[in-house]
Design a protein around this motif. Structure first.
Motif, PDB file in Angstrom:
ATOM      1  N   LYS A  23       0.836  -1.205   0.000  1.00 35.89           N
ATOM      2  CA  LYS A  23       0.000   0.000   0.000  1.00 35.89           C
ATOM      3  C   LYS A  23       0.871   1.255   0.000  1.00 35.89           C
ATOM      4  O   LYS A  23       0.590   2.217  -0.717  1.00 35.89           O
ATOM      5  CB  LYS A  23      -0.927   0.017   1.216  1.00 35.89           C
ATOM      6  N   ALA A  24       1.922   1.241   0.812  1.00 36.56           N
ATOM      7  CA  ALA A  24       2.814   2.403   0.869  1.00 36.56           C
ATOM      8  C   ALA A  24       3.497   2.620  -0.477  1.00 36.56           C
ATOM      9  O   ALA A  24       3.632   3.767  -0.935  1.00 36.56           O
ATOM     10  CB  ALA A  24       3.862   2.213   1.971  1.00 36.56           C
ATOM     11  N   GLN A  25       3.907   1.538  -1.119  1.00 33.57           N
ATOM     12  CA  GLN A  25       4.530   1.679  -2.432  1.00 33.57           C
ATOM     13  C   GLN A  25       3.521   2.192  -3.453  1.00 33.57           C
ATOM     14  O   GLN A  25       3.872   2.996  -4.317  1.00 33.57           O
ATOM     15  CB  GLN A  25       5.131   0.350  -2.871  1.00 33.57           C
ATOM     16  N   ALA A  26       2.275   1.754  -3.342  1.00 31.94           N
ATOM     17  CA  ALA A  26       1.240   2.248  -4.247  1.00 31.94           C
ATOM     18  C   ALA A  26       0.993   3.735  -4.015  1.00 31.94           C
ATOM     19  O   ALA A  26       0.853   4.507  -4.967  1.00 31.94           O
ATOM     20  CB  ALA A  26      -0.059   1.458  -4.061  1.00 31.94           C
ATOM     21  N   VAL A  27       0.953   4.134  -2.738  1.00 32.42           N
ATOM     22  CA  VAL A  27       0.762   5.556  -2.417  1.00 32.42           C
ATOM     23  C   VAL A  27       1.943   6.369  -2.938  1.00 32.42           C
ATOM     24  O   VAL A  27       1.766   7.462  -3.505  1.00 32.42           O
ATOM     25  CB  VAL A  27       0.577   5.741  -0.886  1.00 32.42           C
ATOM     26  N   MET A  28       3.157   5.828  -2.764  1.00 34.46           N
ATOM     27  CA  MET A  28       4.341   6.541  -3.260  1.00 34.46           C
ATOM     28  C   MET A  28       4.303   6.647  -4.779  1.00 34.46           C
ATOM     29  O   MET A  28       4.618   7.699  -5.341  1.00 34.46           O
ATOM     30  CB  MET A  28       5.622   5.844  -2.797  1.00 34.46           C
ATOM     31  N   ALA A  29       3.916   5.561  -5.450  1.00 33.38           N
ATOM     32  CA  ALA A  29       3.838   5.595  -6.908  1.00 33.38           C
ATOM     33  C   ALA A  29       2.781   6.599  -7.366  1.00 33.38           C
ATOM     34  O   ALA A  29       2.997   7.344  -8.330  1.00 33.38           O
ATOM     35  CB  ALA A  29       3.524   4.202  -7.444  1.00 33.38           C
ATOM     36  N   ALA A  76       1.779   9.220  -5.662  1.00 35.04           N
ATOM     37  CA  ALA A  76       2.310  10.560  -5.381  1.00 35.04           C
ATOM     38  C   ALA A  76       3.336  10.959  -6.433  1.00 35.04           C
ATOM     39  O   ALA A  76       3.352  12.106  -6.890  1.00 35.04           O
ATOM     40  CB  ALA A  76       2.928  10.596  -3.988  1.00 35.04           C
ATOM     41  N   LYS A  77       4.180  10.002  -6.829  1.00 34.28           N
ATOM     42  CA  LYS A  77       5.158  10.296  -7.883  1.00 34.28           C
ATOM     43  C   LYS A  77       4.451  10.629  -9.188  1.00 34.28           C
ATOM     44  O   LYS A  77       4.852  11.549  -9.896  1.00 34.28           O
ATOM     45  CB  LYS A  77       6.096   9.102  -8.081  1.00 34.28           C
ATOM     46  N   ALA A  78       3.415   9.858  -9.500  1.00 27.77           N
ATOM     47  CA  ALA A  78       2.675  10.111 -10.732  1.00 27.77           C
ATOM     48  C   ALA A  78       2.008  11.485 -10.689  1.00 27.77           C
ATOM     49  O   ALA A  78       2.042  12.233 -11.674  1.00 27.77           O
ATOM     50  CB  ALA A  78       1.641   9.020 -10.966  1.00 27.77           C
ATOM     51  N   ALA A 109       2.858  14.501 -13.062  1.00 28.62           N
ATOM     52  CA  ALA A 109       1.811  15.162 -13.841  1.00 28.62           C
ATOM     53  C   ALA A 109       1.790  16.658 -13.548  1.00 28.62           C
ATOM     54  O   ALA A 109       1.655  17.477 -14.464  1.00 28.62           O
ATOM     55  CB  ALA A 109       0.449  14.538 -13.540  1.00 28.62           C
ATOM     56  N   ALA A 110       1.928  17.006 -12.261  1.00 32.61           N
ATOM     57  CA  ALA A 110       1.928  18.429 -11.891  1.00 32.61           C
ATOM     58  C   ALA A 110       3.131  19.139 -12.492  1.00 32.61           C
ATOM     59  O   ALA A 110       3.008  20.243 -13.036  1.00 32.61           O
ATOM     60  CB  ALA A 110       1.918  18.578 -10.371  1.00 32.61           C
ATOM     61  N   SER A 111       4.303  18.508 -12.402  1.00 32.44           N
ATOM     62  CA  SER A 111       5.488  19.157 -12.965  1.00 32.44           C
ATOM     63  C   SER A 111       5.396  19.197 -14.487  1.00 32.44           C
ATOM     64  O   SER A 111       5.823  20.167 -15.113  1.00 32.44           O
ATOM     65  CB  SER A 111       6.766  18.455 -12.505  1.00 32.44           C
ATOM     66  N   GLU A 112       4.810  18.162 -15.098  1.00 30.27           N
ATOM     67  CA  GLU A 112       4.605  18.167 -16.551  1.00 30.27           C
ATOM     68  C   GLU A 112       3.671  19.309 -16.938  1.00 30.27           C
ATOM     69  O   GLU A 112       3.892  19.996 -17.928  1.00 30.27           O
ATOM     70  CB  GLU A 112       4.041  16.822 -16.998  1.00 30.27           C
TER      71      GLU A 112
END
Length: 164
Positions: free
Chosen positions: A79-85, A87-89, A93-96
């Motif tokens: 779950k933490a890795q999914a949340v991190m992924a 958040a990264k996405a 997207a925000a930086s893109e």
């Protein structure tokens, strides 16, 4: 020897007392104390067996709890890795999006700057043509002594600049 001679007289009495005390000892120790000792040993063996069974049950329960904990830990890690992924996405997207907005602003500024440069170039070329036309009129007037109009001078300058 007098002790050996007495043996026959006291033999039956000694055997009686030997059997008597052996019987008392047998009944007191054999029938009274030994069953209590054996009961205590059996109780102790039963207690040890029960303690071993309880220890094994506790160990099995601890192993089961550890396995459940490991499963929960793995689920939480996933779950933490999914949340991190996620958040990264989202961050990507925000930086893109920010990069796209910045690129759009830069493209707009670049287009405006190119338009300004083209306008300045056209103005400069028009000015160069005007100056060249005036210089041509002046040169023709001085060298040939003839006077040409401004339109003729401009068309000659345009033809000369088109060849350059």
């Amino acid at each position: 020897m007098p002790q050996i001679a007495q043996l026959a007289e006291t033999y039956s009495s000694q055997i009686f007392w030997l059997l008597f005390f052996f019987g008392i000892t047998f009944f007191v120790i054999g029938r009274g104390m030994v069953p209590k000792v054996m009961g205590t040993v059996a109780l102790r063996d039963k207690q040890i067996a029960d303690d071993l069974a309880a220890a094994q049950a506790a160990r099995n329960a601890a192993d089961a709890q550890e396995e459940a904990w490991r499963e929960r830990e793995n689920e939480n890690r996933a779950k933490a890795q999914a949340v991190m992924a996620e958040a990264k996405a989202k961050a990507a997207a925000a930086s893109e999006k920010k990069l796209a907005a910045a690129q759009k602003r830069l493209d707009t500024k670049l287009a405006k700057a190119e338009a300004d440069i083209d306008a300045a170039r056209a103005a400069a070329m028009a000015e160069v043509e005007d100056v060249a036309a005036e210089a041509t009129q002046d040169i023709v007037a001085r060298l040939a002594g003839a006077k040409i109009d401004k339109r003729t001078a401009k068309s000659a300058v345009k033809k000369a600049l088109a060849n350059v």
